[in-house]
Scaffold this motif. Structure first.
Motif, mmCIF file in Angstrom:
data_model
loop_
_atom_site.group_PDB
_atom_site.id
_atom_site.type_symbol
_atom_site.label_atom_id
_atom_site.label_comp_id
_atom_site.label_asym_id
_atom_site.label_seq_id
_atom_site.Cartn_x
_atom_site.Cartn_y
_atom_site.Cartn_z
ATOM 1 N N SER A 20 0.836 -1.205 0.000
ATOM 2 C CA SER A 20 0.000 0.000 0.000
ATOM 3 C C SER A 20 0.869 1.252 0.000
ATOM 4 O O SER A 20 0.609 2.201 -0.757
ATOM 5 C CB SER A 20 -0.920 0.013 1.228
ATOM 6 N N LYS A 21 1.876 1.247 0.837
ATOM 7 C CA LYS A 21 2.789 2.403 0.901
ATOM 8 C C LYS A 21 3.541 2.564 -0.420
ATOM 9 O O LYS A 21 3.688 3.679 -0.936
ATOM 10 C CB LYS A 21 3.775 2.211 2.056
ATOM 11 N N CYS A 22 4.013 1.463 -0.987
ATOM 12 C CA CYS A 22 4.701 1.516 -2.285
ATOM 13 C C CYS A 22 3.793 2.121 -3.351
ATOM 14 O O CYS A 22 4.235 2.933 -4.182
ATOM 15 C CB CYS A 22 5.134 0.112 -2.721
ATOM 16 N N ASN A 23 2.517 1.719 -3.327
ATOM 17 C CA ASN A 23 1.567 2.206 -4.311
ATOM 18 C C ASN A 23 1.311 3.704 -4.136
ATOM 19 O O ASN A 23 1.206 4.456 -5.111
ATOM 20 C CB ASN A 23 0.258 1.421 -4.184
ATOM 21 N N GLN A 24 1.219 4.155 -2.889
ATOM 22 C CA GLN A 24 1.023 5.583 -2.630
ATOM 23 C C GLN A 24 2.225 6.392 -3.105
ATOM 24 O O GLN A 24 2.063 7.454 -3.727
ATOM 25 C CB GLN A 24 0.799 5.809 -1.133
ATOM 26 N N ILE A 25 3.416 5.886 -2.851
ATOM 27 C CA ILE A 25 4.632 6.589 -3.286
ATOM 28 C C ILE A 25 4.682 6.647 -4.812
ATOM 29 O O ILE A 25 4.964 7.690 -5.403
ATOM 30 C CB ILE A 25 5.882 5.877 -2.730
ATOM 31 N N ALA A 26 4.374 5.523 -5.467
ATOM 32 C CA ALA A 26 4.444 5.458 -6.930
ATOM 33 C C ALA A 26 3.459 6.423 -7.578
ATOM 34 O O ALA A 26 3.740 6.982 -8.641
ATOM 35 C CB ALA A 26 4.173 4.034 -7.401
ATOM 36 N N ASN A 27 2.317 6.614 -6.940
ATOM 37 C CA ASN A 27 1.287 7.488 -7.493
ATOM 38 C C ASN A 27 1.329 8.893 -6.906
ATOM 39 O O ASN A 27 0.371 9.665 -7.061
ATOM 40 C CB ASN A 27 -0.092 6.851 -7.290
ATOM 41 N N GLU A 28 2.431 9.206 -6.220
ATOM 42 C CA GLU A 28 2.691 10.556 -5.712
ATOM 43 C C GLU A 28 1.605 11.028 -4.773
ATOM 44 O O GLU A 28 1.227 12.198 -4.755
ATOM 45 C CB GLU A 28 2.897 11.522 -6.893
ATOM 46 N N LEU A 29 1.105 10.099 -3.960
ATOM 47 C CA LEU A 29 0.075 10.423 -2.980
ATOM 48 C C LEU A 29 0.659 10.665 -1.599
ATOM 49 O O LEU A 29 -0.065 11.015 -0.669
ATOM 50 C CB LEU A 29 -0.952 9.278 -2.910
ATOM 51 N N CYS A 30 1.975 10.446 -1.466
ATOM 52 C CA CYS A 30 2.640 10.726 -0.189
ATOM 53 C C CYS A 30 4.111 10.995 -0.451
ATOM 54 O O CYS A 30 4.655 10.634 -1.499
ATOM 55 C CB CYS A 30 2.457 9.575 0.796
ATOM 56 N N GLU A 31 4.755 11.632 0.505
ATOM 57 C CA GLU A 31 6.181 11.932 0.421
ATOM 58 C C GLU A 31 6.985 10.725 0.898
ATOM 59 O O GLU A 31 6.523 9.926 1.707
ATOM 60 C CB GLU A 31 6.520 13.149 1.292
ATOM 61 N N CYS A 32 8.202 10.624 0.405
ATOM 62 C CA CYS A 32 9.126 9.604 0.922
ATOM 63 C C CYS A 32 10.546 10.150 0.779
ATOM 64 O O CYS A 32 11.328 9.685 -0.068
ATOM 65 C CB CYS A 32 8.966 8.284 0.174
#
Length: 637
Positions: A603-615
């Protein structure tokens, strides 16, 4: 993926009966191509990337994520909407080994202008958007190298149980045949590798010993003597081609201006393979466990190792012709350019009759031994309709052998009767979570080829040292802790490629003094008095080129990511994943990744890939925020 012939696949015994026919005609096909285009010059620079994707489905209620076995349907929809409707569509889609996988490439190759670098990320973004648009609710397109719970119970949607009894393609205890792409090439490859080998493939990955990991870590497989014998203490055992070919990677193919330039690039980039592999490390988890490696290379090498016990040196040669030192998926075994000849220090097993035939046909020693080495292998798949071919106008038999020698670099002759030139393929990179990262690695490698050719650089070291580097590159945190053999003076060999025939004036300096052990930080960023660094060399090249402001900013952002990954200022994907799991509230420090932990990670990987969260620990401030529609999963944590 390699050659995708259509037709009626033959069994291993039938394929074996035709093996000599395939080899004989494969060589004739290569000779036709070689003689037709050996003097071809002045092909323009063209290049393109290949990104492999996994299709996943999130069960938010039960905190579970699974691989969706709908790759064939998704691929059909994408091709129908894309290339079949518009031949100039900006993306192309192809099948991959897993029925949960697809592969995307740009619709047309990129050209030689610097501005092309500014279109790579945009095209990758288009691919992600395009594929995401045809997925169902709660499904997503992920660029992860290895799915952490691949082979665990219920890892696919729909769920299938493995079939370890005779009749299945893999006979795996863990990987169901339904997870293999339905194209007959893939199940036939799986079955024939196992039949040729005489037993299931054996993959043993060292487990990461956390404070609560059992020591020794031992798995039991009741009723399966083969698994009990093959599995090792303190290792994660896997037994199917899907554990390797079911992973994803990032590859780049270049068209050279001539055969000499292609051979030169092949050699120079071969030495870079382990460095970039360690830099792109992204696969620390296997079969629901935390492993002690960061890269997939050894896993995929073992997953397609069709060598018999005789060929592996475990029994005297009786039914086979050769001892073969490596799997057919491994690092290269010989340099192709004359400047590389003195560094060919690996014993090369060749088909002597084929080598002799090639020499008689005017092929030089280095290219002849390269092809004669590839052709010690048997064809692994053969279709009844593709046995008898027109050798002057077809190349299926050559490609049959060529495309199942999966090495770090691939030297690719032009297809018959085409306007495509001599090419090389750079194959060791692990796929990254975001389009930004994948673009950064692609641009770095492509820019490096431009600098190698412009400055006539020489990275060559003995191939045995490259092999040692490959082993180091796969280790946990190799990017920070590994030491790699690398050439000290990369300009001394600058006369290595002085004319269109690739003639070389080899250095007389003793080989042992030409290279030293260096960290990746030193190799990439440089260290005063030791090595100038690849990034400073690329920056110097850029300063001398006419580049528009937007493109220059994009390239510098990409190089900044590579620079900071090499220095440790930013984490590799593998390190970031390890820390995510280590800090998960459910993790018991026992090296086990549960369904819920896997769900949180993907889920976190998917959010990062879709620019929905910072990393920032993974991407840093170099990451450019470009909003787009993204996945269909919405908030998932």
């Amino acid at each position: 993926m390699g050659l995708l012939s259509q037709g009626s696949p033959l069994s291993w015994e039938e394929t074996k009966r035709h093996a000599d026919h395939v080899r004989r005609h494969g060589i004739l096909q290569f000779l036709h191509i070689y003689h037709a285009v050996k003097d071809r010059h002045k092909d323009v620079l063209k290049w393109g990337d290949e990104v492999e994707y996994m299709l996943v489905s999130f069960d938010h209620e039960n905190k579970k994520v699974q691989l969706v076995l709908s790759g064939e349907e998704v691929l059909e929809t994408l091709q129908e909407k894309g290339e079949r409707t518009n031949p100039n569509h900006p993306t192309l889609w192809r099948p991959e080994y897993g029925s949960y996988m697809i592969e995307g490439t740009p619709g047309q190759p990129y050209g030689g202008t610097m501005s092309e670098f500014n279109t790579v990320e945009d095209n990758m973004r288009k691919r992600r958007e395009e594929a995401t648009s045809v997925l169902k609710k709660n499904q997503a397109l992920c660029t992860i190298t290895s799915f952490p719970r691949l082979g665990c119970p219920g890892f696919t949607l729909p769920e299938f149980k493995p079939n370890p009894v005779e009749g299945g393609a893999s006979k795996s205890l863990f990987f169901p045949d339904e997870a293999i792409n339905k194209h007959p090439r893939f199940s036939t490859l799986t079955r024939n590798i196992r039949h040729r080998r005489g037993e299931k493939v054996v993959i043993n990955v060292p487990i990461f010993k956390d404070k609560n990991t059992p020591s020794p870590f031992i798995e039991t497989f009741p009723g399966d003597d083969e698994a009990a014998k093959a599995s090792k203490p303190d290792h994660i055992y896997m037994d199917a081609m899907g554990f390797g070919m079911g992973n994803c990677c990032l590859q780049v193919t270049f068209q050279a201006c001539s055969i000499a330039e292609a051979r030169y690039l092949y050699d120079q980039l071969a030495t870079i393979c382990p460095i970039v592999m360690a830099l792109s490390a992204a696969s620390p988890f296997y079969r629901g466990y935390v492993s002690d490696i960061d890269c997939r290379w050894g896993v995929i090498s073992a997953s397609v190792d069709d060598r018999t016990r005789e060929e592996r040196g475990l029994e005297p040669l009786k039914n086979n012709n050769y001892r073969i030192s490596k799997s057919r998926y491994d690092s290269i075994d010989s340099y192709l350019s004359e400047c590389g000849e003195k560094y060919n220090d690996i014993d090369l097993t060749i088909d002597k009759e084929i080598y002799k035939q090639l020499l008689q046909e005017g092929i030089d020693h280095l290219l002849a031994q390269h092809v004669a080495h590839l052709f010690i292998r048997d064809p692994l798949t053969l279709f009844a309709e593709k046995i008898h071919l027109d050798d002057a106008n077809e190349s299926d038999h050559f490609e049959n052998i060529q495309s199942t020698n999966w090495q770090t670099m691939r030297f690719k002759p032009p297809p018959p009767n085409s306007d495509i030139g001599w090419r090389v393929e750079f194959r060791p990179m692990e796929v990254q979570l975001t389009d930004f990262e994948n673009s950064a690695y692609v641009v770095f490698v492509v820019l490096l080829t431009r600098v190698i050719l412009s400055y006539k650089l020489d990275f060559l070291i003995p191939l045995s040292k490259v092999d040692e580097n490959m082993k180091v590159a796969q280790k946990r945190d190799a990017v920070l802790q590994g030491m790699f053999y690398f050439r000290k003076d990369i300009c001394k060999g600058g006369n290595a490629m002085v004319d269109g025939r690739g003639k070389a004036q080899p250095s007389t300096e003793p080989a042992a003094e030409e290279y030293a052990l260096m960290s990746i930080d030193t190799i990439i960023n440089g260290k005063e008095g030791v090595f100038p660094g690849l990034i400073p060399i690329l920056n110097s090249y850029l300063e001398n080129m006419e580049v528009d402001v937007d493109t220059r900013c994009s390239i510098l952002n990409y190089l900044k990511l590579i620079k900071k990954r090499a220095s440790g200022e930013l984490m590799t994907v593998a390190r970031w994943m390890r820390e995510f799991i280590a800090n998960h509230p459910d993790y018991k420090h026992d090296s086990v990744i549960t369904d819920q932990m896997n769900y949180s990670l993907i889920s976190k990987c998917n959010q990062i890939a879709n620019e929905l969260c910072e990393c920032p620990e993974l991407l840093g401030p170099a990451f450019r925020k470009v909003k787009y529609s993204g996945s269909k999963t919405g908030s998932s944590n």
